[in-house]
Design a protein around this motif. Structure first.
Motif, PDB file in Angstrom:
ATOM      1  N   ALA A 298       0.829  -1.192   0.000  1.00 57.15           N
ATOM      2  CA  ALA A 298       0.000   0.000   0.000  1.00 57.15           C
ATOM      3  C   ALA A 298       0.869   1.249   0.000  1.00 57.15           C
ATOM      4  N   PRO A 299       0.330   2.375  -0.478  1.00 63.10           N
ATOM      5  CA  PRO A 299       1.055   3.648  -0.347  1.00 63.10           C
ATOM      6  C   PRO A 299       1.299   3.962   1.115  1.00 63.10           C
ATOM      7  N   LEU A 300       2.276   4.807   1.380  1.00 66.95           N
ATOM      8  CA  LEU A 300       2.572   5.186   2.751  1.00 66.95           C
ATOM      9  C   LEU A 300       1.384   5.914   3.367  1.00 66.95           C
ATOM     10  N   PRO A 301       1.206   5.785   4.675  1.00 66.60           N
ATOM     11  CA  PRO A 301       0.074   6.459   5.324  1.00 66.60           C
ATOM     12  C   PRO A 301       0.247   7.969   5.307  1.00 66.60           C
ATOM     13  N   ALA A 302      -0.838   8.673   5.542  1.00 68.32           N
ATOM     14  CA  ALA A 302      -0.815  10.129   5.525  1.00 68.32           C
ATOM     15  C   ALA A 302      -1.273  10.665   6.873  1.00 68.32           C
ATOM     16  N   GLN A 303      -0.796  11.862   7.211  1.00 64.47           N
ATOM     17  CA  GLN A 303      -1.319  12.554   8.381  1.00 64.47           C
ATOM     18  C   GLN A 303      -2.122  13.763   7.895  1.00 64.47           C
ATOM     19  N   GLU A 304      -1.433  14.817   7.441  1.00 64.93           N
ATOM     20  CA  GLU A 304      -2.140  15.957   6.872  1.00 64.93           C
ATOM     21  C   GLU A 304      -2.478  15.729   5.397  1.00 64.93           C
ATOM     22  N   GLN A 305      -1.634  14.963   4.704  1.00 57.24           N
ATOM     23  CA  GLN A 305      -1.835  14.725   3.280  1.00 57.24           C
ATOM     24  C   GLN A 305      -1.042  13.480   2.880  1.00 57.24           C
ATOM     25  N   PRO A 306      -1.413  12.816   1.782  1.00 54.28           N
ATOM     26  CA  PRO A 306      -0.592  11.717   1.279  1.00 54.28           C
ATOM     27  C   PRO A 306       0.646  12.262   0.578  1.00 54.28           C
ATOM     28  N   GLY A 307       1.647  11.446   0.459  1.00 56.18           N
ATOM     29  CA  GLY A 307       2.842  11.900  -0.259  1.00 56.18           C
ATOM     30  C   GLY A 307       4.033  11.018   0.012  1.00 56.18           C
ATOM     31  N   ALA A 308       4.918  10.953  -0.971  1.00 58.24           N
ATOM     32  CA  ALA A 308       6.156  10.198  -0.836  1.00 58.24           C
ATOM     33  C   ALA A 308       7.208  10.837  -1.723  1.00 58.24           C
ATOM     34  N   PRO A 309       8.465  10.860  -1.277  1.00 53.15           N
ATOM     35  CA  PRO A 309       9.514  11.415  -2.116  1.00 53.15           C
ATOM     36  C   PRO A 309       9.916  10.435  -3.208  1.00 53.15           C
ATOM     37  N   THR A 310      10.300  10.954  -4.330  1.00 49.82           N
ATOM     38  CA  THR A 310      10.835  10.098  -5.385  1.00 49.82           C
ATOM     39  C   THR A 310      12.279   9.739  -5.056  1.00 49.82           C
ATOM     40  N   GLY A 311      12.781   8.743  -5.735  1.00 49.45           N
ATOM     41  CA  GLY A 311      14.172   8.347  -5.564  1.00 49.45           C
ATOM     42  C   GLY A 311      14.745   7.957  -6.909  1.00 49.45           C
ATOM     43  N   GLY A 312      15.759   7.139  -6.891  1.00 45.69           N
ATOM     44  CA  GLY A 312      16.331   6.672  -8.149  1.00 45.69           C
ATOM     45  C   GLY A 312      17.562   7.449  -8.549  1.00 45.69           C
ATOM     46  N   GLY A 313      17.953   7.301  -9.807  1.00 46.65           N
ATOM     47  CA  GLY A 313      19.168   7.941 -10.305  1.00 46.65           C
ATOM     48  C   GLY A 313      18.897   8.742 -11.561  1.00 46.65           C
ATOM     49  N   ASN A 314      19.945   9.293 -12.111  1.00 52.22           N
ATOM     50  CA  ASN A 314      19.829  10.139 -13.293  1.00 52.22           C
ATOM     51  C   ASN A 314      20.809   9.687 -14.363  1.00 52.22           C
ATOM     52  N   LEU A 315      20.483  10.023 -15.584  1.00 50.05           N
ATOM     53  CA  LEU A 315      21.368   9.770 -16.716  1.00 50.05           C
ATOM     54  C   LEU A 315      21.864  11.112 -17.240  1.00 50.05           C
ATOM     55  N   TYR A 316      23.157  11.259 -17.358  1.00 53.59           N
ATOM     56  CA  TYR A 316      23.749  12.522 -17.812  1.00 53.59           C
ATOM     57  C   TYR A 316      24.545  12.300 -19.092  1.00 53.59           C
ATOM     58  N   ILE A 317      24.517  13.283 -19.961  1.00 54.34           N
ATOM     59  CA  ILE A 317      25.363  13.288 -21.161  1.00 54.34           C
ATOM     60  C   ILE A 317      26.292  14.482 -21.016  1.00 54.34           C
ATOM     61  N   MET A 318      27.571  14.220 -20.869  1.00 54.26           N
ATOM     62  CA  MET A 318      28.534  15.269 -20.578  1.00 54.26           C
ATOM     63  C   MET A 318      28.839  16.096 -21.833  1.00 54.26           C
ATOM     64  N   GLU A 319      29.084  17.354 -21.616  1.00 54.50           N
ATOM     65  CA  GLU A 319      29.339  18.266 -22.733  1.00 54.50           C
ATOM     66  C   GLU A 319      30.728  18.064 -23.330  1.00 54.50           C
ATOM     67  N   ASP A 320      31.703  17.878 -22.477  1.00 52.90           N
ATOM     68  CA  ASP A 320      33.095  17.845 -22.942  1.00 52.90           C
ATOM     69  C   ASP A 320      33.553  16.438 -23.298  1.00 52.90           C
ATOM     70  N   ILE A 321      32.784  15.771 -24.150  1.00 56.37           N
ATOM     71  CA  ILE A 321      33.189  14.480 -24.705  1.00 56.37           C
ATOM     72  C   ILE A 321      33.025  14.554 -26.215  1.00 56.37           C
ATOM     73  N   SER A 322      33.556  13.578 -26.898  1.00 59.17           N
ATOM     74  CA  SER A 322      33.510  13.618 -28.360  1.00 59.17           C
ATOM     75  C   SER A 322      32.079  13.473 -28.862  1.00 59.17           C
ATOM     76  N   GLU A 323      31.853  13.897 -30.089  1.00 61.79           N
ATOM     77  CA  GLU A 323      30.520  13.779 -30.689  1.00 61.79           C
ATOM     78  C   GLU A 323      30.098  12.312 -30.765  1.00 61.79           C
ATOM     79  N   GLU A 324      31.052  11.456 -31.073  1.00 63.32           N
ATOM     80  CA  GLU A 324      30.746  10.031 -31.147  1.00 63.32           C
ATOM     81  C   GLU A 324      30.288   9.501 -29.789  1.00 63.32           C
ATOM     82  N   GLU A 325      30.969   9.916 -28.732  1.00 62.11           N
ATOM     83  CA  GLU A 325      30.585   9.472 -27.386  1.00 62.11           C
ATOM     84  C   GLU A 325      29.235  10.051 -26.983  1.00 62.11           C
ATOM     85  N   GLN A 326      28.967  11.290 -27.376  1.00 60.03           N
ATOM     86  CA  GLN A 326      27.675  11.882 -27.066  1.00 60.03           C
ATOM     87  C   GLN A 326      26.542  11.128 -27.756  1.00 60.03           C
ATOM     88  N   GLU A 327      26.739  10.785 -29.006  1.00 57.86           N
ATOM     89  CA  GLU A 327      25.709  10.044 -29.741  1.00 57.86           C
ATOM     90  C   GLU A 327      25.475   8.673 -29.109  1.00 57.86           C
TER      91      GLU A 327
END
Length: 233
Positions: free
Chosen positions: A98-127
């Motif tokens: 079940a979703p987490l219980p609520a007191q004043e309101q329901p809610g939960a923080p998101t988690g997980g990770g991110n995917l980044y594409i760096m600027e200072d790499i070659s065009e081939e690596e960016q693609e």
């Protein structure tokens, strides 16, 4: 082991604060709200579970809590959805989700990770990075990722993929992930985040092991965090 186990984690505590209508930081990343009355009340609610004998005394370990639940050593577990598949494969009894219980309101923080594409790499690596990002974020891969782990797929379209649709029929408890995601909030992310997370975790540990009151622990965490954030204001 207690009727409910909540591992000592500022991420899970953030959910309690959100449910008490408090976000732990502002969008500028320069302010945290650890000493807000709603935040203090959220921690007092947690320690009250200990006083009532419902929650184990002291701190609960994040890594062992899912095993405790699967072994039947606790009746209720608060944890990441990323433990859902592990628990489903380990537990030899039926259980609900079940979703987490609520007191004043329901809610939960998101988690997980991110995917980044760096600027200072070659065009081939960016693609190549773009291609990998598109692959990992595709509904098909996201659906399989949810089945294999229990994590919530970031893309709604993943729920329409056959692998996840079939899994939902076999294990309908996974549908609670969709319900919970309707009340998702961003995860708090102030400047100096890793240090501030450690500061808050230490405050939670102090309150839960009885060495400090909830108010004193969070006031100390607020003061320490304010010092870390001063240069960004």
């Amino acid at each position: 082991m207690g009727g409910v186990q909540v591992p000592t984690s500022s991420w899970l505590f953030e959910a309690m604060a959100i449910q008490n209508d408090v976000l732990l930081d502002d969008e500028s990343g320069t302010e945290v709200h650890f000493d807000d009355p709603g935040t203090v009340t959220a921690l007092e609610n947690w320690t009250q579970l200990q006083e009532d004998g419902i929650h184990p005394s002291g701190n609960v370990d994040w890594g062992t809590a899912p095993t405790d639940f699967a072994n039947g050593d606790t009746a209720v577990l608060w944890h990441t959805t990323g433990s859902l598949t592990q628990i489903n494969e380990s537990a030899d009894f039926d259980f609900g989700v079940a979703p987490l219980p609520a007191q004043e309101q329901p809610g939960a923080p998101t988690g997980g990770g991110n995917l980044y594409i760096m600027e200072d790499i070659s065009e081939e690596e960016q693609e190549a990075a773009v291609e990998l990002t598109r692959y990992l974020s595709s509904p098909e891969i996201q659906a399989d990722w949810t089945v294999q782990s229990g994590y919530v797929p970031p893309q709604q379209e993943a729920w329409d993929e056959e692998v996840l649709a079939d899994y939902s029929e076999e294990f309908p408890q996974v549908e609670a992930l969709q319900e919970a995601s309707q009340d998702a909030y961003r995860e708090y992310a102030p400047y100096r985040r890793s240090e501030i997370v450690s500061t808050l975790d230490s405050a939670l540990e102090s309150a839960l092991d009885g060495s400090a009151s909830s108010e004193d622990a969070l006031t100390g965490a607020q003061e320490s965090s304010d010092e870390l954030l001063e240069e960004y204001r």
